[in-house]
Design a protein around this motif. Structure first.
Motif: not given
Length: 181
Positions: A1-18
């Motif tokens: 799932m490398e073709n998705q970015p990491i999304l950063a918010t104030d308190r969270l990082l949204l990353r691909s599942f592994a």
């Protein structure tokens, strides 16, 4: 799932599942309280998380899925998931999310959903994002409302969960009509 970015918010990082997330997904999503308010199964069977994560990868590669693990920015601990099921022909997607019971009421779902809607509009070029929740679970509706979604209606006895027909509320947001340019 490398073709998705990491999304950063104030308190969270949204990353691909592994695949390494599978055990934690099974534990958190398999919590009775989480399963009772979603379409997730209970008990959550062994091996299902691995299959689910693999299916997300396939959907991302096909371009009909965007899916992120919701993690706490400071510690990286997985606390939930958020996904868009994309209908490219209509430039719309159905949003789904879940958060660990221990993290309810802290605004994490709102933060993750807001980031996912923004990603859908800005990066994926969507026109519409919609979501449904069990009518008996107004907390999910509050998340959607805080993210600028509009309550569009109720489907009576639309889903059967554990032998009971459930009403679901539907919410939607349009790129032009919402808080997104």
């Amino acid at each position: 799932m490398e073709n998705q970015p990491i999304l950063a918010t104030d308190r969270l990082l949204l990353r691909s599942f592994a695949l390494a997330d599978a055990f934690t997904v099974q534990q958190l999503a398999g919590d009775y309280a989480v399963a009772a308010t979603t379409l997730l199964p209970h008990p959550y069977p062994d091996g299902l998380a691995e299959l689910w994560i693999a299916s997300l990868r396939e959907g991302i590669e096909r371009g009909d899925t965007a899916a992120f693990a919701i993690t706490l920015a400071g510690e990286g601990r997985l606390i939930g998931g958020v996904r868009l099921r994309i209908d490219c022909g209509h430039r719309r997607a159905e949003l789904g999310f879940w958060v660990a019971r221990s993290c309810w009421g802290r605004g994490y779902a709102t933060e993750a959903v807001r980031a996912m809607i923004e990603y859908g509009f800005s990066a994926l070029g969507l026109h519409r994002v919609y979501a449904m929740h069990f009518s008996r679970n107004p907390a999910s509706g509050r998340v959607m409302e805080k993210c600028g979604m509009v309550h569009e209606g109720r489907f009576r006895e639309h889903i059967r969960k554990w032998g009971v027909f459930e009403d679901v509320d539907i919410w939607g947001i349009l790129r032009e009509g919402g808080a997104f340019p």
